[in-house]
Design a protein around this motif. Structure first.
Motif, PDB file in Angstrom:
ATOM      1  N   SER A   6     -24.781  47.745 102.259  1.00  0.00           N
ATOM      2  CA  SER A   6     -24.091  48.894 101.676  1.00  0.00           C
ATOM      3  C   SER A   6     -22.620  48.978 102.072  1.00  0.00           C
ATOM      4  CB  SER A   6     -24.795  50.193 102.090  1.00  0.00           C
ATOM      5  OG  SER A   6     -24.688  50.380 103.496  1.00  0.00           O
ATOM      6  N   GLU A   7     -22.223  48.251 103.157  1.00  0.00           N
ATOM      7  CA  GLU A   7     -20.846  48.295 103.645  1.00  0.00           C
ATOM      8  C   GLU A   7     -20.030  47.111 103.130  1.00  0.00           C
ATOM      9  OE1 GLU A   7     -20.369  51.307 105.556  1.00  0.00           O
ATOM     10  OE2 GLU A   7     -22.319  51.333 104.558  1.00  0.00           O
ATOM     11  N   PHE A   8     -20.542  45.916 103.298  1.00  0.00           N
ATOM     12  CA  PHE A   8     -19.899  44.714 102.769  1.00  0.00           C
ATOM     13  C   PHE A   8     -20.730  44.260 101.572  1.00  0.00           C
ATOM     14  CE2 PHE A   8     -19.384  39.931 103.130  1.00  0.00           C
ATOM     15  CZ  PHE A   8     -18.213  39.919 102.387  1.00  0.00           C
ATOM     16  N   ILE A   9     -20.238  44.612 100.384  1.00  0.00           N
ATOM     17  CA  ILE A   9     -21.018  44.404  99.161  1.00  0.00           C
ATOM     18  C   ILE A   9     -20.608  43.087  98.500  1.00  0.00           C
ATOM     19  CG2 ILE A   9     -21.703  45.405  96.951  1.00  0.00           C
ATOM     20  CD1 ILE A   9     -20.693  48.121  98.076  1.00  0.00           C
ATOM     21  N   GLN A  10     -21.598  42.259  98.215  1.00  0.00           N
ATOM     22  CA  GLN A  10     -21.363  40.988  97.545  1.00  0.00           C
ATOM     23  C   GLN A  10     -22.099  40.958  96.213  1.00  0.00           C
ATOM     24  OE1 GLN A  10     -22.501  38.770 101.336  1.00  0.00           O
ATOM     25  NE2 GLN A  10     -21.025  37.316 100.443  1.00  0.00           N
ATOM     26  N   ASN A  11     -21.487  40.292  95.243  1.00  0.00           N
ATOM     27  CA  ASN A  11     -22.122  40.094  93.944  1.00  0.00           C
ATOM     28  C   ASN A  11     -23.179  38.995  94.033  1.00  0.00           C
ATOM     29  OD1 ASN A  11     -20.379  42.030  92.573  1.00  0.00           O
ATOM     30  ND2 ASN A  11     -18.748  40.512  92.834  1.00  0.00           N
ATOM     31  N   GLY A  14     -22.213  35.742  95.371  1.00  0.00           N
ATOM     32  CA  GLY A  14     -21.675  35.755  96.722  1.00  0.00           C
ATOM     33  C   GLY A  14     -20.264  36.286  96.825  1.00  0.00           C
ATOM     34  N   SER A  15     -19.613  36.541  95.692  1.00  0.00           N
ATOM     35  CA  SER A  15     -18.222  37.003  95.698  1.00  0.00           C
ATOM     36  C   SER A  15     -18.129  38.455  96.158  1.00  0.00           C
ATOM     37  CB  SER A  15     -17.607  36.867  94.306  1.00  0.00           C
ATOM     38  OG  SER A  15     -18.298  37.671  93.367  1.00  0.00           O
ATOM     39  N   VAL A  16     -16.929  38.840  96.605  1.00  0.00           N
ATOM     40  CA  VAL A  16     -16.708  40.200  97.075  1.00  0.00           C
ATOM     41  C   VAL A  16     -16.759  41.160  95.881  1.00  0.00           C
ATOM     42  CG1 VAL A  16     -14.164  40.134  96.925  1.00  0.00           C
ATOM     43  CG2 VAL A  16     -15.294  41.570  98.659  1.00  0.00           C
ATOM     44  N   TYR A  17     -17.251  42.361  96.101  1.00  0.00           N
ATOM     45  CA  TYR A  17     -17.738  43.254  95.052  1.00  0.00           C
ATOM     46  C   TYR A  17     -16.745  43.549  93.924  1.00  0.00           C
ATOM     47  CZ  TYR A  17     -19.976  47.364  92.966  1.00  0.00           C
ATOM     48  OH  TYR A  17     -20.540  48.262  92.100  1.00  0.00           O
ATOM     49  N   HIS A  18     -15.592  44.163  94.227  1.00  0.00           N
ATOM     50  CA  HIS A  18     -14.689  44.593  93.166  1.00  0.00           C
ATOM     51  C   HIS A  18     -13.816  43.466  92.618  1.00  0.00           C
ATOM     52  CE1 HIS A  18     -15.484  48.454  95.278  1.00  0.00           C
ATOM     53  NE2 HIS A  18     -15.444  48.953  94.059  1.00  0.00           N
TER      54      HIS A  18
END
Length: 288
Positions: A6-11, A14-18
């Motif tokens: 919930s803190e470090f969100i990955q797609n 594996g990519s970073v969320y936004h």
């Protein structure tokens, strides 16, 4: 420590969320622009482009200019977007995406903002460039972080007193640019203090139909002087870029194209040309 989902969100890839980026996609020199279309305006000068992606307002391209690897990313408008972009850029270099933990050896990014702005000093003309030696934040973003060690409290307290600052408004904060990175941009730039605000109209003293709470806002900003430093221009991202960069150990500088002068009530007749001139100058200085 492993960071929770919930803190470090990955797609799913594996990519970073936004930003939708993987660590391999990011160069250590990053140019930020507000407008997603302005990314192409920068990278059209590149020797080659190795990667492109866009998700929401976050348009990213990485390539080389005169052999130097550079990432260009659009942030959209406002310090809330900067909070997303700076945290995720930092994650790309300083969080291990496999173990989901902070790395022991941290990487420092060079972050150069190329943006538009409005002058509030008559002597800074249209179509000129301002390097922000300091940034004042009228937004509340940095107050959510443990940041007292990077703030110029004497500067902000003097400004609050001068402005008769309302208690219900977030306290102003002041952060300085990185001196070493700023030294790359010596010529062709006015040096100044940039005020970052949370809106384009009322927060920057513009009146269309709504009445301002403080009709003398810009006059007060114009007349403020702290140890010989005047507020030179208004925009919406620099304070957050400076604050978060310092907290994370990155180097940042903001370069501003003056497309408006709020004192003379003028707007640039060719803002795209002005921004293009700033882009070309910035690229030359980055590789110099």
């Amino acid at each position: 420590m492993t960071l929770s989902a919930s803190e470090f969100i990955q797609n799913s890839d594996g990519s970073v969320y936004h930003l939708n980026l993987l660590p391999k996609h990011l160069a250590n020199t990053v140019i930020t622009v507000g407008d997603p279309d302005r990314v192409n305006a920068v990278t059209r000068y590149f020797d080659k482009i190795e990667f492109k992606i866009q998700k929401r307002e976050f348009h990213t391209q990485t390539g080389t200019y005169q052999g130097k690897r550079i990432t260009v990313i659009s942030t959209g408008i406002g310090t809330d977007n900067i909070d997303i972009v700076l945290n995720e850029l930092d994650a790309l270099v300083n969080i291990d995406f496999k173990t989901r933990s902070v790395k022991k050896d941290l990487t420092t990014l060079d972050i150069i903002r190329i943006g538009t702005s409005g002058s509030i000093q008559e002597e800074i003309p249209l179509d000129s460039f301002v390097l922000s030696e300091s940034a004042i934040g009228f937004d509340a973003l940095l107050h959510f972080y443990d940041c007292n060690q990077i703030l110029d409290k004497e500067f902000s307290e003097s400004l609050a007193k001068h402005m008769n600052w309302p208690k219900e408004n977030p306290d102003p904060y002041v952060v300085n640019a990185d001196k070493e990175l700023s030294s790359k941009f010596k010529e062709e730039f006015h040096r100044g203090v940039t005020l970052t605000n949370c809106g384009f109209y009322g927060p920057q003293g513009r009146v269309l139909r709504l009445k301002l709470k403080d009709a003398q806002l810009n006059e007060k900003l114009n007349s403020f002087n702290f140890s010989g430093k005047k507020i030179t221009n208004l925009e919406m991202e620099t304070s957050a870029i400076y604050g978060l960069s310092k907290l994370m150990g990155h180097r940042a500088v903001s370069l501003n194209a003056m497309v408006a002068n709020r004192v003379t009530k003028e707007f640039s007749k060719n803002p795209k040309k002005t921004v293009d001139s700033l882009i070309q100058l910035a690229l030359k200085r980055i590789v110099a």
